[in-house]
Design a protein around this motif. Structure first.
Motif, short mmCIF file in Angstrom:
data_model
loop_
_atom_site.label_atom_id
_atom_site.label_comp_id
_atom_site.label_asym_id
_atom_site.label_seq_id
_atom_site.Cartn_x
_atom_site.Cartn_y
_atom_site.Cartn_z
N LEU A 111 -3.74 5.30 -6.75
CA LEU A 111 -2.89 4.39 -5.97
C LEU A 111 -3.70 3.67 -4.90
O LEU A 111 -4.75 4.15 -4.47
N ASP A 112 -3.20 2.54 -4.44
CA ASP A 112 -3.80 1.83 -3.32
C ASP A 112 -3.28 2.47 -2.03
O ASP A 112 -2.36 1.98 -1.38
N LEU A 113 -3.87 3.60 -1.69
CA LEU A 113 -3.44 4.40 -0.54
C LEU A 113 -4.02 3.89 0.76
O LEU A 113 -5.14 3.39 0.78
N VAL A 114 -3.25 4.05 1.85
CA VAL A 114 -3.83 3.79 3.17
C VAL A 114 -4.90 4.85 3.41
O VAL A 114 -4.85 5.95 2.85
N GLU A 140 -7.69 10.27 2.68
CA GLU A 140 -8.48 11.37 3.25
C GLU A 140 -7.73 12.69 3.17
O GLU A 140 -8.33 13.74 2.96
N SER A 141 -6.42 12.66 3.33
CA SER A 141 -5.63 13.90 3.35
C SER A 141 -5.48 14.53 1.96
O SER A 141 -5.12 15.69 1.86
N ARG A 201 0.85 -1.20 0.00
CA ARG A 201 0.00 0.00 0.00
C ARG A 201 0.88 1.25 0.00
O ARG A 201 2.00 1.24 0.48
N TRP A 202 0.32 2.32 -0.52
CA TRP A 202 1.04 3.58 -0.64
C TRP A 202 0.69 4.51 0.52
O TRP A 202 -0.44 4.51 1.02
N GLU A 203 1.67 5.31 0.91
CA GLU A 203 1.49 6.25 2.01
C GLU A 203 2.43 7.43 1.82
O GLU A 203 3.17 7.50 0.85
N LEU A 204 2.38 8.33 2.77
CA LEU A 204 3.32 9.44 2.83
C LEU A 204 4.46 9.03 3.76
O LEU A 204 4.26 8.18 4.64
N PRO A 205 5.65 9.62 3.61
CA PRO A 205 6.72 9.32 4.56
C PRO A 205 6.28 9.69 5.97
O PRO A 205 5.69 10.74 6.20
#
Length: 134
Positions: free
Chosen positions: A121-124, A129-130, A34-38
């Protein structure tokens, strides 16, 4: 009444032009692929903004400074533990040209995308939401 432990996470919204840095979690770990921000966990006694700067360096090799807060999120632990998660997404700035160097134990790919394209993307969930918050 049930008491819940509290966990604090911080994330970095790093922009270059109209693109934001997204990183993909290694397949073998929690939320693999899954994709996320640092970002990551705030250590006991650590100021949240300092944790964001530290996590950006550990996960991307980038030196950043916090310029503001973008969003806040709270949810209960996804594995059912009595744990409430609090996350803050900080807007941060970097020098604009340093190459991203991922920690291969945690992440296996990165991409710079405008938020409108990142929805693919498959985001968390809290990162998704952000995307629409400022």
């Amino acid at each position: 009444m049930t008491d819940f432990a509290e966990k604090h996470l911080v994330y970095c919204w790093i922009e270059r032009g109209d693109a934001v840095l997204f990183i993909r979690r290694s397949a073998k770990g929690f939320l693999g692929g899954r994709w996320e921000l640092p970002g990551g966990t705030v250590e006991p006694g650590e100021p949240q903004e300092a944790a964001a700067v530290r996590e950006a360096a550990e996960e991307t090799g980038l030196s950043v400074r916090v310029v503001g807060e973008r969003s806040r999120h709270t949810w209960m632990d996804v594995e059912g533990r009595p744990l409430r998660i609090h996350a803050r997404v900080y807007r941060v700035a970097d020098d604009g040209h340093t190459e991203v160097v991922l920690n291969p134990d945690e992440h296996d790919e990165c991409v710079w995308l405008p938020p409108a394209r990142a929805v693919e993307l498959d985001l968390v969930d809290h990162v998704r939401e952000s995307l629409t918050q400022t």
